[in-house]
Design a protein around this motif. Structure first.
Motif, PDB file in Angstrom:
ATOM      1  N   GLN A   3      -4.162  -1.839  11.271  1.00 16.70           N
ATOM      2  CA  GLN A   3      -5.033  -1.189  10.264  1.00 16.70           C
ATOM      3  C   GLN A   3      -6.493  -1.616  10.400  1.00 16.70           C
ATOM      4  O   GLN A   3      -7.027  -1.618  11.485  1.00 16.70           O
ATOM      5  CB  GLN A   3      -4.470  -1.426   8.860  1.00 16.70           C
ATOM      6  CG  GLN A   3      -3.110  -0.761   8.658  1.00 16.70           C
ATOM      7  CD  GLN A   3      -3.144   0.744   8.806  1.00 16.70           C
ATOM      8  OE1 GLN A   3      -4.190   1.378   8.657  1.00 16.70           O
ATOM      9  NE2 GLN A   3      -2.025   1.362   9.139  1.00 16.70           N
ATOM     10  N   VAL A   9      -4.701  -2.945   5.297  1.00 17.19           N
ATOM     11  CA  VAL A   9      -3.827  -2.507   4.191  1.00 17.19           C
ATOM     12  C   VAL A   9      -2.346  -2.726   4.441  1.00 17.19           C
ATOM     13  O   VAL A   9      -1.562  -2.655   3.494  1.00 17.19           O
ATOM     14  CB  VAL A   9      -3.960  -1.003   3.831  1.00 17.19           C
ATOM     15  CG1 VAL A   9      -5.118  -0.733   2.936  1.00 17.19           C
ATOM     16  CG2 VAL A   9      -3.909  -0.125   5.019  1.00 17.19           C
ATOM     17  N   GLY A  48      -6.817  -5.055  -2.340  1.00 21.40           N
ATOM     18  CA  GLY A  48      -6.210  -4.569  -1.097  1.00 21.40           C
ATOM     19  C   GLY A  48      -5.971  -5.661  -0.061  1.00 21.40           C
ATOM     20  O   GLY A  48      -5.667  -5.376   1.088  1.00 21.40           O
ATOM     21  N   ALA A  87       0.852  -1.199   0.000  1.00 23.17           N
ATOM     22  CA  ALA A  87       0.000   0.000   0.000  1.00 23.17           C
ATOM     23  C   ALA A  87       0.882   1.240   0.000  1.00 23.17           C
ATOM     24  O   ALA A  87       1.937   1.256   0.639  1.00 23.17           O
ATOM     25  CB  ALA A  87      -0.893  -0.010   1.236  1.00 23.17           C
ATOM     26  N   SER A  88       0.456   2.260  -0.701  1.00 21.15           N
ATOM     27  CA  SER A  88       1.300   3.457  -0.769  1.00 21.15           C
ATOM     28  C   SER A  88       0.553   4.727  -0.372  1.00 21.15           C
ATOM     29  O   SER A  88       1.158   5.769  -0.209  1.00 21.15           O
ATOM     30  CB  SER A  88       1.846   3.605  -2.182  1.00 21.15           C
ATOM     31  OG  SER A  88       0.768   3.665  -3.094  1.00 21.15           O
ATOM     32  N   TYR A  89      -0.774   4.649  -0.197  1.00 11.97           N
ATOM     33  CA  TYR A  89      -1.498   5.901   0.076  1.00 11.97           C
ATOM     34  C   TYR A  89      -1.256   6.404   1.493  1.00 11.97           C
ATOM     35  O   TYR A  89      -1.495   7.565   1.788  1.00 11.97           O
ATOM     36  CB  TYR A  89      -3.004   5.738  -0.224  1.00 11.97           C
ATOM     37  CG  TYR A  89      -3.785   4.956   0.809  1.00 11.97           C
ATOM     38  CD1 TYR A  89      -4.561   5.616   1.752  1.00 11.97           C
ATOM     39  CD2 TYR A  89      -3.711   3.580   0.863  1.00 11.97           C
ATOM     40  CE1 TYR A  89      -5.262   4.904   2.709  1.00 11.97           C
ATOM     41  CE2 TYR A  89      -4.402   2.864   1.805  1.00 11.97           C
ATOM     42  CZ  TYR A  89      -5.177   3.533   2.732  1.00 11.97           C
ATOM     43  OH  TYR A  89      -5.862   2.825   3.681  1.00 11.97           O
ATOM     44  N   LYS A  96       4.728   2.293   2.590  1.00 13.81           N
ATOM     45  CA  LYS A  96       5.533   1.970   1.397  1.00 13.81           C
ATOM     46  C   LYS A  96       6.872   1.338   1.756  1.00 13.81           C
ATOM     47  O   LYS A  96       7.513   0.700   0.936  1.00 13.81           O
ATOM     48  CB  LYS A  96       5.830   3.263   0.610  1.00 13.81           C
ATOM     49  CG  LYS A  96       4.864   3.504  -0.525  1.00 13.81           C
ATOM     50  CD  LYS A  96       5.333   4.642  -1.414  1.00 13.81           C
ATOM     51  CE  LYS A  96       5.035   6.001  -0.772  1.00 13.81           C
ATOM     52  NZ  LYS A  96       5.272   7.161  -1.603  1.00 13.81           N
TER      53      LYS A  96
END
Ligand SMILES: NC(=O)CC[C@H](N)C(=O)O
Length: 331
Positions: A76, A274, A310, A38-40, A45
């Motif tokens: 999460q 995530v 996801g 996941a990068s958001y 990251k």
């Protein structure tokens, strides 16, 4: 080569199960290449996409661990199970269910779409962000520490230690989460938030940033599998009716918009996050032949490379394989 179907009719030893699980983890580890971390949330990251680890704990205390089980990760969305449980214990089930429904959406966890549709009576379920943020607003307390304390107490009782909040992940999410803020504003407009937006979001970001291991998730999953009773102490930690609801939600809404496929092909209540964690809970089965973990087990998986829905890409495949080989499905 993955070892074939065993005849589980002989005595099941830890060494034997361990060798199977080691083999399966090695086999599915290469699937991590197909996914993306996941990068958001920027700090997520940094996770190593090649990791895959699993812990399985049975009611009799049998504990199988394999792969990358020593890397802690943030809980999460898996925290949404426990904020929902605590809200139900504090406020009563009917109070909570008057404010969040128990229907799957078939949409992404952070979708705003349904909030904008005026037909909506309440957020669809406590595991999408709109529902989870609403649930967090229902928790008692005037600060995020007060709101989260019962969740920490529940974890401490089950895990035997008090987990920490990963400050880097918390700050990273707080500073970037424009979408959750947007959901929060919608919820204010619709009249669902029971505590101030900043307090609610801050509590939500902190609950998502609690750091755990696969063993922690397996222990939590085992208490859910055992209807809320700690198998070691026989203490009822979570009331039966609340556990039943939580597991029904895990089965129908726990794996985002892949929940239907997961129920069909794996068939055990589970919830992912995530960061790449998955908690799964396999209740006791009634079968003539002897199968591993016949009295139920909790499972924790970590594999930060995610699929397009996801969910941990290798984690799902590993769980599917184990559930098939050991006949863990509730159906
Ligand atoms: N699916 C998830 O794990 C999402 C949790 C994350 N903290 C968010 O709110 O976006």
């Amino acid at each position: 080569m993955v070892q074939g179907t065993a005849n589980w009719n002989t005595e099941i030893t830890k060494e034997w199960l361990q060798s199977y699980v080691d083999d399966w983890v090695q086999f599915y580890k290469k699937e991590t290449k197909e996914g993306k971390v996941a990068s958001y949330i920027p700090v997520l990251k940094k996770a190593d996409p090649n990791l895959l680890g699993i812990t399985i704990i049975g009611k009799d205390g049998m504990n199988i661990q394999s792969g990358d089980v020593d890397t802690p990760f943030t809980i999460q969305s898996i925290s949404k199970i426990f904020s929902f449980i605590v809200a139900c214990m504090e406020r009563g089930v009917s109070y909570v269910l008057d404010r969040v429904d128990v229907e799957p959406t078939g949409e992404a966890f952070n979708s705003i779409m349904h909030l904008e549709m005026r037909k909506l009576k309440k957020p669809f379920n406590p595991f999408i962000n709109a529902g989870a943020i609403t649930v967090t607003s229902l928790l008692n307390g005037k600060s995020s520490e007060e709101k989260l304390e019962p969740i920490f107490q529940l974890f401490t009782k089950i895990l035997g230690y008090r987990p920490c909040i990963n400050e880097d992940v918390y700050v990273s999410e707080r500073e970037t989460s424009v979408r959750n803020r947007a959901i929060g504003y919608y919820l204010i407009e619709l009249g669902y938030l029971e505590s101030a937006l900043e307090l609610t979001l801050d509590t939500y970001f902190k609950q998502c940033s609690i750091e755990v291991t696969t063993e922690d998730l397996a222990k939590l999953g085992l208490v859910l599998a055992n209807d809320g009773i700690d198998p070691q102490t026989a203490e009822e930690i979570i009331p039966r009716n609340v556990v039943r609801l939580a597991k029904a939600l895990m089965l129908t809404c726990g794996m985002y918009d892949a929940s239907g496929k997961f129920a069909a092909y794996v068939g055990i209540p589970a919830k992912s996050g995530v960061s790449g964690g998955i908690i799964a809970t396999a209740p006791p089965r009634v079968r003539k032949e002897t199968l591993p973990f016949i009295e139920g087990c909790g499972i924790g998986v970590y594999g930060p490379a995610l699929d397009d829905k996801g969910n941990s890409i290798a984690g799902i495949k590993l769980l599917k394989h184990i559930a098939t080989k050991w006949d863990l499905s509730v159906f």
